[in-house]
Motif scaffolding. Structure first.
Motif, PDB file in Angstrom:
ATOM      1  N   VAL A 386       0.647  -1.409  -0.324  1.00 28.41           N
ATOM      2  CA  VAL A 386       0.139   0.296   0.116  1.00 28.41           C
ATOM      3  C   VAL A 386       1.206   1.172  -0.004  1.00 28.41           C
ATOM      4  CG1 VAL A 386      -1.663   1.586   1.520  1.00 28.41           C
ATOM      5  CG2 VAL A 386      -1.459  -1.395   1.610  1.00 28.41           C
ATOM      6  N   ALA A 387       2.052   1.577   0.874  1.00 26.53           N
ATOM      7  CA  ALA A 387       3.241   2.362   1.068  1.00 26.53           C
ATOM      8  C   ALA A 387       3.758   2.589  -0.498  1.00 26.53           C
ATOM      9  CB  ALA A 387       4.241   2.348   1.660  1.00 26.53           C
ATOM     10  N   LEU A 388       3.961   1.768  -1.530  1.00 29.47           N
ATOM     11  CA  LEU A 388       4.155   1.793  -2.520  1.00 29.47           C
ATOM     12  C   LEU A 388       3.482   2.646  -3.388  1.00 29.47           C
ATOM     13  CD1 LEU A 388       6.593  -1.039  -3.100  1.00 29.47           C
ATOM     14  CD2 LEU A 388       7.028   1.076  -2.792  1.00 29.47           C
ATOM     15  N   LEU A 389       2.096   2.094  -3.545  1.00 32.76           N
ATOM     16  CA  LEU A 389       1.088   3.198  -4.616  1.00 32.76           C
ATOM     17  C   LEU A 389       1.256   4.393  -4.428  1.00 32.76           C
ATOM     18  CD1 LEU A 389      -1.949   1.175  -3.032  1.00 32.76           C
ATOM     19  CD2 LEU A 389      -0.258   0.579  -4.875  1.00 32.76           C
ATOM     20  N   GLN A 390       1.041   4.391  -6.101  1.00 30.93           N
ATOM     21  CA  GLN A 390       1.818   6.496  -6.064  1.00 30.93           C
ATOM     22  C   GLN A 390       0.289   6.990  -6.500  1.00 30.93           C
ATOM     23  OE1 GLN A 390       3.966   6.582  -9.303  1.00 30.93           O
ATOM     24  NE2 GLN A 390       6.056   4.760  -8.868  1.00 30.93           N
ATOM     25  N   ASN A 391      -0.565   6.326  -5.974  1.00 30.64           N
ATOM     26  CA  ASN A 391      -1.967   7.259  -6.452  1.00 30.64           C
ATOM     27  C   ASN A 391      -2.596   7.592  -4.774  1.00 30.64           C
ATOM     28  OD1 ASN A 391      -4.834   7.792  -5.943  1.00 30.64           O
ATOM     29  ND2 ASN A 391      -4.308   8.147  -8.240  1.00 30.64           N
ATOM     30  N   SER A 392      -2.696   8.311  -4.290  1.00 36.52           N
ATOM     31  CA  SER A 392      -3.113   8.711  -2.884  1.00 36.52           C
ATOM     32  C   SER A 392      -4.872   8.033  -2.827  1.00 36.52           C
ATOM     33  CB  SER A 392      -2.719  10.108  -1.879  1.00 36.52           C
ATOM     34  OG  SER A 392      -3.215  10.645  -3.368  1.00 36.52           O
ATOM     35  N   ILE A 393      -4.966   8.371  -3.632  1.00 35.92           N
ATOM     36  CA  ILE A 393      -6.546   8.090  -3.574  1.00 35.92           C
ATOM     37  C   ILE A 393      -6.549   6.064  -3.198  1.00 35.92           C
ATOM     38  CG2 ILE A 393      -9.181   7.266  -4.317  1.00 35.92           C
ATOM     39  CD1 ILE A 393      -8.584  11.021  -6.281  1.00 35.92           C
ATOM     40  N   ASP A 394      -5.843   5.869  -4.422  1.00 35.92           N
ATOM     41  CA  ASP A 394      -5.840   4.184  -4.179  1.00 35.92           C
ATOM     42  C   ASP A 394      -5.434   3.739  -2.428  1.00 35.92           C
ATOM     43  OD1 ASP A 394      -6.467   3.009  -6.707  1.00 35.92           O
ATOM     44  OD2 ASP A 394      -4.515   2.699  -7.048  1.00 35.92           O
ATOM     45  N   GLN A 395      -4.386   5.094  -2.121  1.00 33.00           N
ATOM     46  CA  GLN A 395      -3.958   4.067  -0.653  1.00 33.00           C
ATOM     47  C   GLN A 395      -4.954   4.264   0.083  1.00 33.00           C
ATOM     48  OE1 GLN A 395      -0.394   6.802   0.168  1.00 33.00           O
ATOM     49  NE2 GLN A 395       1.114   5.400  -0.951  1.00 33.00           N
ATOM     50  N   ALA A 396      -5.580   5.524   0.291  1.00 31.45           N
ATOM     51  CA  ALA A 396      -7.010   5.491   0.947  1.00 31.45           C
ATOM     52  C   ALA A 396      -8.198   5.069   0.886  1.00 31.45           C
ATOM     53  CB  ALA A 396      -7.534   7.243   0.713  1.00 31.45           C
ATOM     54  N   HIS A 397      -8.584   3.693   0.010  1.00 30.60           N
ATOM     55  CA  HIS A 397      -9.327   2.901  -0.833  1.00 30.60           C
ATOM     56  C   HIS A 397      -9.020   1.804   0.403  1.00 30.60           C
ATOM     57  CE1 HIS A 397     -11.655  -0.087  -3.182  1.00 30.60           C
ATOM     58  NE2 HIS A 397     -10.052  -0.565  -3.487  1.00 30.60           N
ATOM     59  N   PHE A 398      -7.498   1.306  -0.008  1.00 34.06           N
ATOM     60  CA  PHE A 398      -7.358   0.151   0.771  1.00 34.06           C
ATOM     61  C   PHE A 398      -6.979   0.132   2.298  1.00 34.06           C
ATOM     62  CE2 PHE A 398      -5.005  -0.524  -4.347  1.00 34.06           C
ATOM     63  CZ  PHE A 398      -6.379  -2.114  -3.943  1.00 34.06           C
ATOM     64  N   VAL A 399      -6.986   1.704   2.053  1.00 30.03           N
ATOM     65  CA  VAL A 399      -6.145   1.717   3.860  1.00 30.03           C
ATOM     66  C   VAL A 399      -8.383   1.478   4.345  1.00 30.03           C
ATOM     67  CG1 VAL A 399      -6.452   3.180   6.089  1.00 30.03           C
ATOM     68  CG2 VAL A 399      -4.919   3.345   4.712  1.00 30.03           C
ATOM     69  N   ALA A 400      -9.072   1.935   4.128  1.00 33.43           N
ATOM     70  CA  ALA A 400     -10.250   2.148   4.673  1.00 33.43           C
ATOM     71  C   ALA A 400     -10.619   0.007   4.624  1.00 33.43           C
ATOM     72  CB  ALA A 400     -11.457   2.542   3.334  1.00 33.43           C
ATOM     73  N   LYS A 401     -10.371  -0.597   3.504  1.00 32.65           N
ATOM     74  CA  LYS A 401     -10.823  -1.617   2.695  1.00 32.65           C
ATOM     75  C   LYS A 401     -10.045  -2.135   4.717  1.00 32.65           C
ATOM     76  CE  LYS A 401     -11.449  -4.665  -0.361  1.00 32.65           C
ATOM     77  NZ  LYS A 401     -10.931  -4.801  -2.438  1.00 32.65           N
ATOM     78  N   ILE A 402      -8.930  -2.286   4.613  1.00 34.26           N
ATOM     79  CA  ILE A 402      -7.972  -3.356   5.305  1.00 34.26           C
ATOM     80  C   ILE A 402      -8.771  -3.218   6.741  1.00 34.26           C
ATOM     81  CG2 ILE A 402      -5.793  -3.209   6.453  1.00 34.26           C
ATOM     82  CD1 ILE A 402      -4.550  -2.580   4.051  1.00 34.26           C
ATOM     83  N   ALA A 403      -9.013  -1.550   7.098  1.00 31.28           N
ATOM     84  CA  ALA A 403      -9.529  -1.393   8.587  1.00 31.28           C
ATOM     85  C   ALA A 403     -10.497  -1.888   8.764  1.00 31.28           C
ATOM     86  CB  ALA A 403      -9.924  -0.207   8.301  1.00 31.28           C
ATOM     87  N   HIS A 404     -11.379  -1.886   7.644  1.00 30.03           N
ATOM     88  CA  HIS A 404     -13.148  -2.823   7.874  1.00 30.03           C
ATOM     89  C   HIS A 404     -12.814  -4.527   8.100  1.00 30.03           C
ATOM     90  CE1 HIS A 404     -16.891  -3.854   7.294  1.00 30.03           C
ATOM     91  NE2 HIS A 404     -16.777  -4.703   6.082  1.00 30.03           N
ATOM     92  N   ALA A 405     -11.506  -4.578   7.355  1.00 24.52           N
ATOM     93  CA  ALA A 405     -11.347  -6.344   7.338  1.00 24.52           C
ATOM     94  C   ALA A 405     -11.000  -6.900   8.604  1.00 24.52           C
ATOM     95  CB  ALA A 405     -10.232  -6.428   6.403  1.00 24.52           C
ATOM     96  N   LEU A 406     -10.579  -5.869   9.272  1.00 29.24           N
ATOM     97  CA  LEU A 406      -8.908  -6.257  11.009  1.00 29.24           C
ATOM     98  C   LEU A 406     -10.668  -5.625  11.796  1.00 29.24           C
ATOM     99  CD1 LEU A 406      -5.637  -5.898   9.789  1.00 29.24           C
ATOM    100  CD2 LEU A 406      -6.485  -7.591   9.626  1.00 29.24           C
TER     101      LEU A 406
END
Length: 574
Positions: A386-406
């Motif tokens: 996620v840290a290597l993704l160059q698009n900040s919107i992509d990062q926000a998408h996956f942070v939300a997804k990880i938070a929900h999954a955990l």
């Protein structure tokens, strides 16, 4: 220019050739696109049908159709000539042996070796049975030029010597090995897979030992060609010559591990697959496919086998800005095995890929039972990507997804992500930083660019017989400074075409070209005076340090005069 290249250029439009690789948009009489040779967000790559050339203002690459194909396919001139001649329907004459280079002789030896291996395969039914038993059709075997090297010490050597190849060339082609007793074949008792460059010329081989061979337990399973003048394993991808059209068409490349995986994938209709051969995936491999697509699909088994081994490749691809995806394969099988059993399941896996972050997240969530362990594993395995993704919107998408999954709030995920980002940034800056350019270097660079524009306007207006008095413009520019401009005026016709094309793209359609030229001359004179002032100030510091009073007074006076000239120039422009 030779008659053949003229024929090819007459039959092929540069816009059609380049448009076959990248999407071109109209820009007046020209075309523009995002450059395929460097990462950019705004188009700075221009194609001029009238001049039969292209130029990128971002990375300064430019040339004609031959240069473009050389660059984008990673070929030498002869390779580009072969690609374009086939497209144009122009027949190429054989190379005159007297004019052939050592490289030409090596390529000829490799081609003759491929033909020898193909012909030999027909005499060994058990080898053909092995290949068809692995799922290859006779048509596929022929299409990929699969062959066989007899289990003899000098079978290939003797055959190629009869064709006139020298010992030196055969050794330099990587086909033979030299010993005190003479030469022997590098490949013996092996199924042979030729590796080709982008134009289809054979540049190397991979040899696989047969499972029922007496040496199967003792010898290496695979033997690869060594590095040669024509083969650099970190730059070669198996099957790229056959896959490049499908890669452009599909907008993605599928990366598999071995030759059989690649061949079976193509046989099943997934033709945008390539394989790394004889080495791990490198940045050079990725840069090669980046010219064709920015989406890469890694093939993984559903149980996660091979995931760790592929992490470095995934890491590099993300750093280079690829859209990285994963195709899941059930049961820990190779793509070749999947295709043999059920070709449709391989197609389905490639058509229904997951983003690489989703793949790692789902793998961790389904593989770890303990909640705390899952959370720790996500931090270790998933967040770095996620840290290597160059698009900040992509990062926000996956942070939300990880938070929900955990079952966590997003804040602690963001905190961990910041830590991972810092760690990765530190890893990426281990190399010593380059020294920053001095003010003088920066001024000189800007002055060079302005001089290039002035020269370009002069050449362009002379060519189109425009309204600008080019003789007067030349005199005025040279009167300011001739150290940069002389080089352009003394350059050959090709260089003149390049700078003229740049000027045309910049200024075509201008409503007040004279005003823009005056601004160019003003900027050129200003940079020239700044450059002189920087130079004199450095002399002044040296004189003061050395205690040379007379020199100090003289240089100080010169600095004051240049400073006054700068002020007058600025007042005059106001």
């Amino acid at each position: 220019m030779s008659q053949v290249t003229e024929q090819i250029k007459a039959r092929l439009s540069i816009a059609d050739v380049i448009g076959g690789y990248i999407k071109l948009d109209h820009a007046g009489a020209n075309f523009k696109a995002r450059c395929p040779f460097h990462a950019e967000k705004s188009p700075s790559f221009f194609v001029s049908p009238a001049r039969d050339s292209y130029h990128c203002f971002g990375c300064n690459r430019g040339g004609d159709i031959f240069t473009f194909v050389q660059e984008i396919e990673g070929l030498d001139f002869r390779g580009a000539l072969k690609v374009l001649a086939e497209r144009a329907g122009v027949e190429l004459a054989s190379i005159n042996p007297r004019e052939a280079t050592e490289r030409d002789h090596i390529l000829r030896a490799l081609e003759d070796a491929a033909e020898y291996f193909e012909e030999t395969l027909g005499h060994f039914p058990r080898v053909l049975e092995y290949l068809t038993g692995r799922g290859l059709s006779r048509e596929t075997i022929k299409h990929f030029r699969v062959g066989y090297a007899k289990d003899e010490w000098r079978g290939l050597y003797d055959a190629l010597k009869k064709k006139g190849h020298t010992d030196v060339i055969l050794e330099k082609a990587g086909l033979t090995v030299k010993t005190e007793k003479g030469y022997y074949d590098r490949f013996r008792g092996r199924v042979m897979f030729p590796i080709a460059d982008g134009s289809g010329r054979v540049i190397a081989f991979t040899g696989r030992i047969l499972p029922d061979s007496p040496q199967a337990d003792k010898a290496a399973k695979y033997v690869n060609s060594p590095e040669t003048e024509v083969y650099h394993k970190s730059h070669a991808l198996y099957g790229l010559d056959k896959a490049k059209g499908a890669i452009r068409r599909e907008g993605a490349v599928v990366l598999v591990e071995g030759q059989m995986d690649l061949i079976m994938s193509h046989q099943a209709g997934v033709e945008h697959a390539v394989a790394v051969s004889g080495t791990a995936l490198t940045v050079e491999h990725l840069q090669l496919v980046r010219r064709l697509t920015d989406r890469i699909i890694f093939a993984f088994d559903a149980d996660g086998a091979g995931v760790a081994a592929s992490r470095r490749g995934v890491d590099m691809a993300l750093r280079l800005g690829f859209d990285v995806r994963a195709a899941r394969i059930a049961g820990g099988k190779d793509p070749a095995d999947v295709v043999r059993e059920d070709p449709e399941s391989w197609k389905h896996a490639v058509e229904h890929t997951e983003h690489i972050v989703d793949f790692y997240l789902n793998t961790v969530l389904t593989g770890e039972g303990d909640e705390r362990t899952r959370r720790m594993k996500v931090g270790e395995v998933v967040l770095p990507y996620v840290a290597l993704l160059q698009n900040s919107i992509d990062q926000a998408h996956f942070v939300a997804k990880i938070a929900h999954a955990l079952g966590l709030r997003e804040e602690p995920i963001w905190e961990e992500l910041k830590k991972k980002t810092r760690e990765l940034t530190q890893e990426g800056t281990n190399a010593a930083p380059k020294a920053a350019p001095s003010r003088g270097d920066a001024d000189s660079s800007r002055k060079e660019r302005i001089a290039r524009k002035i020269a370009g306007v002069i050449f362009w207006q002379e060519h189109v017989k425009g309204p600008i008095d080019t003789a007067m413009l030349r005199d005025r520019a040279l009167g300011i400074s001739d150290d940069r401009l002389k080089g352009f005026f003394a350059a050959g016709s090709d260089a003149m075409k390049d700078v003229a094309f740049e000027a045309e793209v910049y200024y075509e359609g201008s409503t007040d070209l004279e005003k823009e030229i005056e601004e160019l001359l003003y900027n050129f004179e200003e940079e020239h005076l700044r450059e002189l002032l920087t130079r004199e100030m450095e002399k002044l510091r040296d004189a003061e340090t050395g205690g040379r009073g007379e020199d100090t007074a003289r240089i100080l006076k010169t600095c004051q005069e240049i400073s006054m000239a700068l002020n007058l120039l600025k007042r005059g422009s106001g």
